[in-house]
Write an enzyme that holds these catalytic residues in place. Sequence first.
Site, PDB file in Angstrom:
ATOM      1  N   HIS A   4      -1.517  15.621  37.945  1.00 46.18           N
ATOM      2  CA  HIS A   4      -0.755  14.386  37.876  1.00 46.18           C
ATOM      3  C   HIS A   4      -1.645  13.136  37.877  1.00 46.18           C
ATOM      4  CE1 HIS A   4       3.562  12.894  38.963  1.00 46.18           C
ATOM      5  NE2 HIS A   4       2.993  12.114  38.059  1.00 46.18           N
ATOM      6  N   LYS A  49       3.780  18.996  36.904  1.00 42.09           N
ATOM      7  CA  LYS A  49       2.499  18.387  37.262  1.00 42.09           C
ATOM      8  C   LYS A  49       2.112  18.709  38.702  1.00 42.09           C
ATOM      9  CE  LYS A  49       3.908  14.398  34.480  1.00 42.09           C
ATOM     10  NZ  LYS A  49       5.365  14.536  34.699  1.00 42.09           N
ATOM     11  N   TYR A  52       8.404  15.043  41.782  1.00 46.90           N
ATOM     12  CA  TYR A  52       9.741  14.537  41.460  1.00 46.90           C
ATOM     13  C   TYR A  52      10.813  15.300  42.236  1.00 46.90           C
ATOM     14  CZ  TYR A  52       7.540  12.535  37.235  1.00 46.90           C
ATOM     15  OH  TYR A  52       6.742  11.862  36.348  1.00 46.90           O
ATOM     16  N   ASP A  66      10.124  16.857  30.816  1.00 42.02           N
ATOM     17  CA  ASP A  66       8.924  16.529  31.574  1.00 42.02           C
ATOM     18  C   ASP A  66       9.295  16.286  33.029  1.00 42.02           C
ATOM     19  OD1 ASP A  66       5.972  15.402  31.603  1.00 42.02           O
ATOM     20  OD2 ASP A  66       7.212  13.933  32.663  1.00 42.02           O
TER      21      ASP A  66
END
Length: 281
Positions: A111, A78, A53, A48
Amino acid sequence: MSRADIPTFTLNDGNRLPSIGFGTYKLNGKEGVDSMTAAISRGYRLLDCAFNYENEGAVGQAVRQSEVPRDQLFVASKLPGRHHKYDQAVVTIEESLYRTGLDYLDLYLIHWPNPKQGIYVEAWQALIDAQKRGLVKSIGVSNFLPEHIDTLIKETGVAPAVNQVELSPYFAQKEQRAFDAKHNIVTEAWSPLGHASALLEDKHLQEIADQHNKNIVQIILRWHFQLGVLAIPKSANPERQKQNLELFDFELNDDEMAAIERLDRPDGRTNDQDPAEYEEF
């Protein structure tokens, strides 16, 4: 542990996901790749990540370095809040794919709903179209409340396959889980250990752990699984990676499940991130 040892959840689009995943937040660069490849070698099959990120490239590299065939791995990412406008969302999904260097993503989520901006339906339409183009296998949302999901379904006729939300024994999300289940949406848990420093000292959880000769983390992850929730714990520690998968050889009874759910508390969020108000870009 092999892939065959991990049960799967069937999504409302017919696709399947492993019932536990591996969180990759803050796993970046070579060190991040090494942690992810180690996790894959120990049996994890779902990674994930997210555009925000800044590690989609590391995730793709881990997939390529792994000895596990691509069709046995599941990669999720996301869409960030700043790219909810349809045209921006389309490009961002494509960019996520290019960053990973993969031919497709298995799951793509919005997200956060960012309700003050009020354009998450545009973002959802972009995900629907990306799925039609074969860029992603399944589409879903993250941190969406029932009213947000109702809007998506009303405006597009398409329900998310997954809703990833904060969920732990201290924040059990009973109403959200019931709503998701009613719409055949798999609930996925980020931060499944919640207030880990407190949970790992909880005497009630320790009593249950002692009964099963397990540790508290394993009890919490088993609780998620029996709720039908897909947990995505994160750890760079090799032993913890291994232990976090050791939840399919025992079962919590009804009293134990109820005792854990009684730990739910109004202030159970780890941070003040109420999706009705909180926005992330």
